[in-house]
Enzyme design. Structure first.
Site: not given
Length: 351
Positions: A66, A237
């Site tokens: 990410e 998450d």
């Protein structure tokens, strides 16, 4: 003949893992956690000043990579971070990260740093910030479900910021719990190792879940959670990864960082899109109520957001001043004549 020395603008302070550890010990870990909690909360108070976007994620069967960018109009930051639960079997970290600060006015970087340690610190500080507003008054006991790489940071942040003095531990891997008991032995915390998550949450005022498996999981079932507790859910998450039974959410008041990201990645991904949540910055600024009464279940559905990394990076930059706990890296080409990049290259050959 030696090559020309790089200009000052070409040099970017870089904080290695070694220097990050030295900086934390120089300041003191509980002081770092306390100060970082306050810095993050201060940035939450000016939430409207920031660019906000869900992180850019590249998913695979092995994990996720990410990028997390944001800016307040003066400073830009981003973090690179991965999450690969299977890494543990190879002796590798599940999460690694690095980050950068830059001036918006010029675009020039002003800090490059490791963020594997810093992410653990900022995640713990964010948890403590939320608990400071959402946990029952006088909370003293926290259950820590999942005793991996971030667990000790969570415990120490709750101790330093919220006054927690008893930690009850459970992990499906007893070696992880043994590791945490050993690491917390030098603190004043009372540490109790438990043989189940049910046992760990007994008499807990705060329940922190921090597990790594990338799957829909039920770490806590509805019947396990009584009234008057604060749940700090930080393990979920990414899409397809949760820790709480959905019925817990139906009984809880849920607080999130940034709804467009949390509805994709958090506990609330398993529930209807119109499920009501409160953005935590509204609690910090007094625009919304956090803890209402002693029987309330509060849930901080935390997935981690770029503003928290911005805060952590800015904190490190400020705390580096007056130290030499960094290296100057020559990573920006800065020719005397901005139009003559090629000439700079040619002169280096001649030198």
């Amino acid at each position: 003949m030696s090559s020309p020395l790089p200009s000052e603008k070409a040099l970017v302070p870089f904080v290695s893992v070694e220097n990050m550890m030295r900086l934390v010990h120089h300041i003191g870990i509980e002081t770092v956690l306390t100060e970082l909690t306050d810095v993050i909360e201060a940035d939450f108070r000016r939430w409207g000043s920031f660019d906000k976007t869900p992180r850019v994620a590249s998913h695979s069967g092995e994990g996720v990579i990410e990028l997390m960018p944001t800016s307040d109009g003066e400073i830009y930051s981003f973090k690179y971070v991965n999450g690969h639960p299977k890494n543990m079997a190879q002796g590798l970290q599940t999460v690694t990260a690095f980050g950068l600060l830059a001036e918006v006015s010029t675009g020039y970087p002003v800090l490059l740093t490791e963020m594997t340690l810093l992410t653990a610190l900022r995640t713990a500080a964010t948890s403590a910030m939320a608990a400071r507003h959402l946990a029952p008054k006088g909370a003293r006991t926290m259950a820590m479900i999942g005793n991996g790489a971030q667990a000790e940071f969570q415990a120490l942040a709750m101790k330093a910021v919220c006054g927690i003095d008893h930690i009850r531990l459970y992990d499906i891997d007893p070696l992880a719990t043994e590791k945490m008991v050993r690491n917390l032995a030098g603190t004043v915390l009372t540490v109790t190792a438990c043989n189940s998550s049910q046992s760990a949450i007994e008499n807990a005022d705060i329940i922190t879940t921090c597990t790594a498996d990338k799957q829909y999981a039920t770490i806590l079932t509805d019947n396990m959670v009584g009234s008057g507790v604060h749940i700090n859910a930080i393990g979920g998450d990414c899409p397809g990864k949760t820790e709480l039974h959905r019925d817990i959410l139906l009984r809880a008041d849920t607080f999130v960082e940034y709804p467009p990201q949390t509805r994709i990645e958090g506990e609330i991904q398993q529930i209807d899109a119109d499920y009501p949540v409160t953005e935590f910055w509204q609690v910090v600024t007094g625009q919304a109520t956090g803890l209402r009464d002693a029987r309330q279940i509060t849930l901080f559905d935390s997935v981690g957001f770029a503003i928290e990394d911005f805060s952590a990076l800015r904190y490190v930059r400020d705390r580096l001043r007056g130290t030499r706990l960094y290296q100057d890296l020559d990573i920006i080409a800065d020719p005397d004549d901005p139009r003559d990049l090629f000439g700079m290259l040619q002169r280096a050959k001649q030198a």
